[in-house]
Motif scaffolding. Structure first.
Motif, PDB file in Angstrom:
ATOM      1  N   GLU A   1       0.827  -1.186   0.000  1.00 52.33           N
ATOM      2  CA  GLU A   1       0.000   0.000   0.000  1.00 52.33           C
ATOM      3  C   GLU A   1       0.874   1.253   0.000  1.00 52.33           C
ATOM      4  OE1 GLU A   1      -2.620  -0.135   3.308  1.00 52.33           O
ATOM      5  OE2 GLU A   1      -3.900  -1.709   2.452  1.00 52.33           O
ATOM      6  N   MET A   2       0.386   2.224  -0.696  1.00 47.66           N
ATOM      7  CA  MET A   2       1.013   3.542  -0.613  1.00 47.66           C
ATOM      8  C   MET A   2      -0.092   4.574  -0.430  1.00 47.66           C
ATOM      9  SD  MET A   2       2.251   4.195  -4.545  1.00 47.66           S
ATOM     10  CE  MET A   2       1.198   3.856  -5.960  1.00 47.66           C
TER      11      MET A   2
ATOM     12  N   SER B   1       4.791   5.384   1.865  1.00 45.82           N
ATOM     13  CA  SER B   1       4.434   3.989   2.112  1.00 45.82           C
ATOM     14  C   SER B   1       4.853   3.675   3.540  1.00 45.82           C
ATOM     15  CB  SER B   1       5.134   3.053   1.126  1.00 45.82           C
ATOM     16  OG  SER B   1       4.790   1.706   1.392  1.00 45.82           O
TER      17      SER B   1
ATOM     18  N   TYR C   1       2.921  -1.891  -5.989  1.00 47.33           N
ATOM     19  CA  TYR C   1       2.088  -1.097  -5.106  1.00 47.33           C
ATOM     20  C   TYR C   1       0.688  -0.953  -5.708  1.00 47.33           C
ATOM     21  CZ  TYR C   1       6.323   0.268  -2.584  1.00 47.33           C
ATOM     22  OH  TYR C   1       7.474   0.255  -1.843  1.00 47.33           O
TER      23      TYR C   1
END
Length: 682
Positions: free
Chosen positions: A262-263, A288, A347
């Motif tokens: 995840e970012m 992140s 991502y």
């Protein structure tokens, strides 16, 4: 080899096979740039002549160098890969990471006009001596696993690898014909798992007409359903003719699907509300797990006629990507939504938006205050400039002043103060002769406002109401005429329809007439002139009269004024004052009669004296008329003779002077001149 100019930036991977015959000075696998130390990306097979490869990149003119300590053998194939991922610059040799160096960002995105294979952008460097094969350029950073697969040369390449769940991967199969005849047809089959052990068919692709020794690439895309490792198999079937075969009839590669990381991102602006024509800076900050994320690609879009300075930006070491929004002319207030799509391999893609309100430009207005608009040459007046918008004073507006036809300011540019005012001083130009018009030009600008320009006309010269009266000629005889001209101007321009009234002082005592002017009143013409004829009254002696013009104007101002000129009137030519003449003749007669009598009396006494001395009588011929016996007629004769002599002398003098004057006039005329007579002041 010079390849076509192309634009690339951000993350990049470049790969190629090299066969080195000798280690030349800084010989290149490739070098993309715009000259020496100008946004270069280069892979050298030899640092100097050491045989140690290197990858160098230049962000602008700043170099980031990853130099290997591995010496490449001559006459041997090597697989070299250079990677820029936004954080590091990496060099792989035969699929293994050899060296790396930190780098704050990806390459600058621009077109590089010197894009060469086997040649350097530095003139002193050598050309490559050997063989270069299978050069590929990627617009992303390949992973170590992908590079390992490429180096293995098993004919299958999967990108991206590893890949986040939900990503569509590309499977490339490199097919080479190692037979002796052209393969007219074949089928390439892609499997998830070993086809001999229950693998699932992904897709099939036909190929045809592959000549001996030639290579072709067959590609397909596939989206793995879940996280895990996948064995991807490719096999070739149905080749024709049967006696020929293709290399890598069956090959496999491992694909790793991972849970995407995840970012997060924030999008901000320095100005959320701007005026048409202004700019706003848009900034995206990508993180992140609360740490800045470099190397993420941010793709921007905007709407409602706005544009951006950059549409695709790779985040820097601070995780930032910044662009500028430009607003154009609008006819009503609008909102522009700026969208930022953030992606990075491994991502989860995210999207961020921000709304910029764009308002119509405000209207600026200028007011120029000066004490007067008609100045004498060199005159100095204060100038007050007031800037406002919808009756509200505007501070910080840029004020510039200029003039035409000369004239200067003590301060020619500056900003309006907190009261919306700007003060300066105007110095009128030096004008000789007629009145000139000088424009004061004031321009005001301010961000978010329409520009405004105002002008004021300044008349410079002999300004105001000017009146003159002339008489031509100014000295005349009784009964003769003189032209009287009255001229009226205002600020150097003629005044039409000014009322003129002529009068004379003192009033002449001439019973023959009481009208001395024709006409005695009227109005000025389009040239600002009124012309009348003055007839001189009868005078017995020279007299100077004062002729006065009373002037009244109603435009451009209401004003009255008087002006005068003197005219000298002399008696008519040839006119004689007989009393004076008689008196003169009487005086001259007595004077010359006494002179003659004295002469005769003296002579007579002398003769008588001589007679007495000799004792003899004087003969009658010497004194025929004794003085004491003169009659009245004889005395009158002597008196008349005394009057005639000065008259004769005067006539002779007049004739002589007239002849002298004629001679002088003829000499002047012969020389091309014109005689001019002037009164002499004694």
């Amino acid at each position: 080899m010079d390849i076509n100019d192309f634009s690339i930036g951000g993350e990049i991977t470049v790969e190629g096979w090299v066969y080195i015959k000798s280690h030349q000075y800084w010989q290149r696998l490739l070098d993309f740039g715009n000259g020496e130390t100008d946004n270069n990306f280069l892979i050298a097979s030899s640092q100097s002549t050491s045989g140690k490869p290197a990858i160098h990149i230049y962000i602008g003119t700043t170099a980031y160098e990853a130099n290997s300590e591995t010496v490449l053998n001559l006459n041997q194939w090597y697989y070299l890969v250079g990677v820029v991922d936004g954080q590091k610059v990496k060099l792989y040799i035969n699929g293994v990471l050899d060296t790396e160096v930190a780098c704050p960002s990806g390459l600058n995105t621009l077109t590089r006009v010197n894009s060469w294979i086997g040649r350097s952008n530095w003139a002193v460097d050598a050309y490559f001596n050997g063989i270069i094969d299978e050069v590929r350029i990627w617009n992303r950073a390949l992973s170590a696993e992908e590079i390992k697969q490429l180096a293995a040369g098993n004919g299958i390449q999967i990108t991206p690898n590893p890949a986040p769940l939900g990503t569509s991967v590309t499977i490339n199969a490199s097919i080479v014909n190692i037979g002796n005849a052209t393969a007219t047809s074949a089928t390439v089959e892609f499997y998830n798992g070993n086809p001999s052990n229950g693998g699932t068919l992904i897709t099939t692709k036909p190929i045809s007409n592959i000549a001996p020794g030639n290579t072709t690439t067959v590609s397909t895309m596939w989206t793995p359903p879940s996280v895990g490792n996948y064995n991807i198999y490719v096999q070739i079937t149905n080749t024709a003719p049967q006696e020929d075969y293709l290399a890598n009839n069956i090959a496999n590669a491992t694909l790793k699907i991972v849970q995407p990381m995840e970012m997060d991102a924030t999008i901000s602006t320095d100005l959320a509300v701007i005026r048409a024509g202004d700019t706003s800076q848009i900034k995206v900050h990508v993180t992140s797990h609360d740490a800045p994320l470099a190397g993420a690609t941010v793709s921007f879009t905007s709407e409602n006629g706005t544009t951006l300075s950059n549409y695709t930006i790779v985040t820097d070491a601070n995780g930032d990507a910044t662009t500028t929004l430009y607003s154009s002319s609008i006819y009503q207030n609008v909102n522009s939504t700026v969208t930022a799509i953030i992606t990075k391999s491994g991502y989860i893609e995210i999207t961020k938006r921000i709304v910029i309100s764009i308002l119509l430009q405000q209207l600026l207005s200028l007011n120029i205050t000066i004490s007067k608009t008609a100045l004498n040459p060199g005159e100095v007046i204060p100038v007050l400039i007031t800037v406002s918008s919808r009756s509200t004073r505007v501070s910080g507006a840029n004020i510039t002043l200029s003039t035409t036809n000369g004239g200067t300011f003590t301060i020619e540019a500056g900003l309006s103060d907190a009261s919306g005012e700007f003060h300066t001083t105007y110095i009128a130009p030096i004008v000789i002769g007629s009145v000139a018009t000088s424009k004061i030009i004031v321009r005001a600008t301010k961000s978010g406002y329409t520009s405004c320009e105002e002008t004021v006309d300044i008349k410079v010269g002999e300004v105001g109401l000017k009146t003159t009266i002339t008489a031509e000629p100014q000295t005349i005889h009784s009964g003769k005429t003189s032209s009287i001209k009255v001229k009226v101007t205002y600020d150097g321009l003629p005044v039409e329809n000014a009322k003129i009234y002529l009068s004379i002082f003192p009033t002449p005592h001439d019973p023959a007439t009481t009208e001395w002017f024709a006409p005695s009143m009227g109005t000025t013409n389009e040239n600002g002139e009124f012309i009348a004829t003055f007839t001189a009254p009868a005078v017995s002696s020279t007299y100077t009269y004062s002729i006065t013009a009373d002037i009244k104007i109603t435009s451009p101002i209401v004003e009255s004024r008087s002006t005068s000129v003197g005219v000298t009137v002399e008696p008519k030519e040839g006119e004689v004052n007989f009393m004076c003449l008689g008196f003169v003749i009487l005086v001259y007669g007595i004077h010359w009669g006494l002179a003659i009598y004295a002469f005769i009396y003296t002579q007579s006494n002398m003769l008588r004296t001589m007679q007495l001395a000799k004792g003899t009588p004087l003969e009658a011929k010497y004194c025929t008329v004794p003085l004491r016996t003169w009659s009245i007629q004889q005395a009158l004769f002597i008196f008349v003779l005394g009057c005639i002599i000065p008259i004769i002398v005067s006539v002779i003098m007049i004739i002589a002077s007239r002849m002298s004057l004629r001679k002088a006039e003829n000499e002047i005329a012969a020389a091309g001149g014109k005689p001019e007579f002037r009164d002499l002041e004694l």
